[in-house]
Design a protein around this motif. Structure first.
Motif, short mmCIF file in Angstrom:
data_model
loop_
_atom_site.label_atom_id
_atom_site.label_comp_id
_atom_site.label_asym_id
_atom_site.label_seq_id
_atom_site.Cartn_x
_atom_site.Cartn_y
_atom_site.Cartn_z
N LYS A 94 1.15 -38.49 22.69
CA LYS A 94 2.50 -38.87 23.15
C LYS A 94 2.87 -40.25 22.59
N ASP A 95 1.91 -41.15 22.60
CA ASP A 95 2.16 -42.50 22.10
C ASP A 95 2.47 -42.48 20.60
N LEU A 96 1.78 -41.62 19.87
CA LEU A 96 2.02 -41.50 18.43
C LEU A 96 3.40 -40.94 18.15
N GLU A 97 3.84 -39.95 18.93
CA GLU A 97 5.20 -39.43 18.79
C GLU A 97 6.23 -40.52 19.07
N LEU A 98 6.00 -41.30 20.10
CA LEU A 98 6.89 -42.40 20.44
C LEU A 98 6.93 -43.44 19.33
N ALA A 99 5.77 -43.72 18.74
CA ALA A 99 5.70 -44.68 17.64
C ALA A 99 6.53 -44.21 16.47
N GLN A 100 6.44 -42.93 16.14
CA GLN A 100 7.21 -42.40 15.01
C GLN A 100 8.71 -42.55 15.27
N LYS A 101 9.13 -42.32 16.49
CA LYS A 101 10.55 -42.44 16.84
C LYS A 101 11.03 -43.89 16.80
N ASN A 102 10.12 -44.85 16.96
CA ASN A 102 10.49 -46.26 17.03
C ASN A 102 10.10 -47.07 15.80
N CYS A 103 9.54 -46.43 14.80
CA CYS A 103 9.17 -47.12 13.56
C CYS A 103 10.38 -47.12 12.63
N SER A 104 10.88 -48.29 12.31
CA SER A 104 12.08 -48.39 11.47
C SER A 104 11.85 -47.80 10.07
N MET A 105 10.66 -47.96 9.53
CA MET A 105 10.40 -47.43 8.18
C MET A 105 10.39 -45.90 8.18
N VAL A 106 9.74 -45.29 9.17
CA VAL A 106 9.73 -43.83 9.26
C VAL A 106 11.15 -43.32 9.46
N GLN A 107 11.90 -43.96 10.34
CA GLN A 107 13.26 -43.53 10.60
C GLN A 107 14.16 -43.67 9.36
N THR A 108 13.87 -44.64 8.52
CA THR A 108 14.65 -44.85 7.30
C THR A 108 14.45 -43.72 6.29
N VAL A 109 13.22 -43.20 6.18
CA VAL A 109 12.92 -42.23 5.12
C VAL A 109 12.74 -40.79 5.61
N LYS A 110 12.82 -40.55 6.91
CA LYS A 110 12.49 -39.23 7.46
C LYS A 110 13.35 -38.09 6.91
N ASP A 111 14.56 -38.39 6.47
CA ASP A 111 15.43 -37.35 5.91
C ASP A 111 15.22 -37.17 4.41
N CYS A 112 14.40 -38.03 3.80
CA CYS A 112 14.16 -37.98 2.35
C CYS A 112 12.79 -37.40 1.99
N MET A 113 11.87 -37.47 2.93
CA MET A 113 10.51 -36.98 2.67
C MET A 113 9.88 -36.56 3.98
N GLU A 114 8.85 -35.75 3.87
CA GLU A 114 8.14 -35.30 5.06
C GLU A 114 7.10 -36.35 5.45
N ILE A 115 7.09 -36.72 6.72
CA ILE A 115 6.08 -37.63 7.25
C ILE A 115 5.29 -36.85 8.29
N GLU A 116 4.02 -36.63 8.01
CA GLU A 116 3.14 -35.94 8.95
C GLU A 116 2.17 -36.96 9.52
N GLU A 117 1.96 -36.90 10.83
CA GLU A 117 1.02 -37.81 11.46
C GLU A 117 -0.06 -37.01 12.19
N ARG A 118 -1.29 -37.42 11.98
CA ARG A 118 -2.44 -36.77 12.62
C ARG A 118 -3.21 -37.81 13.41
N LEU A 119 -3.90 -37.32 14.42
CA LEU A 119 -4.69 -38.20 15.27
C LEU A 119 -6.15 -37.76 15.21
#
Length: 130
Positions: A94-119
């Motif tokens: 849950k914390d990792l999902e929240l981090a992705q939603k609040n990371c400015s860099m991920v939010q900047t590029v999420k529509d241009c490339m796929e970002i996959e996060e694993r734990l």
């Protein structure tokens, strides 16, 4: 400008940038580092705010590039390796999902490339310490 690439003077360091890794960090590596670093920093901040105890946090990045489209980055897979004693996978996911939603860099590029996060959790016990 220098003989090979460019040199950037930043407040805390000097950075050489060049398409050839012999002469500096490559531009795509800067982008991946920014995304991984931002995401990890936000994840860490969330973990600390919740007062979860971890021993270590590491992030590894795998990059896929599209040779047919100017070698652009098409996908970044970030694997977050969390080490600790009493790790709660559900909470950390849950914390990792929240981090992705609040990371400015991920939010900047999420529509241009796929970002996959694993734990990846590494559960420590008293045998891990000597």
């Amino acid at each position: 400008m220098k003989q090979h690439g460019f040199r950037i003077e930043l407040p805390h360091q000097t950075l050489d940038i060049d398409g050839n890794e012999l002469f500096g960090i490559r531009p795509y590596e800067l982008m991946v580092s920014s995304i991984a670093g931002c995401s990890a920093a936000v994840f860490r901040k969330i973990i600390e705010k919740q007062r979860l105890e971890i021993d270590d946090l590491e992030v590894a990045a795998e990059v896929e590039r599209d040779e047919l489209a100017a070698n652009r980055i098409s996908k970044i897979t970030l694997t977050f390796i969390v080490r600790g004693y009493h790790l709660d996978r559900g909470q950390l996911e849950k914390d990792l999902e929240l981090a992705q939603k609040n990371c400015s860099m991920v939010q900047t590029v999420k529509d241009c490339m796929e970002i996959e996060e694993r734990l990846d959790l590494v559960h420590l016990n008293h045998l891990n310490h000597y």
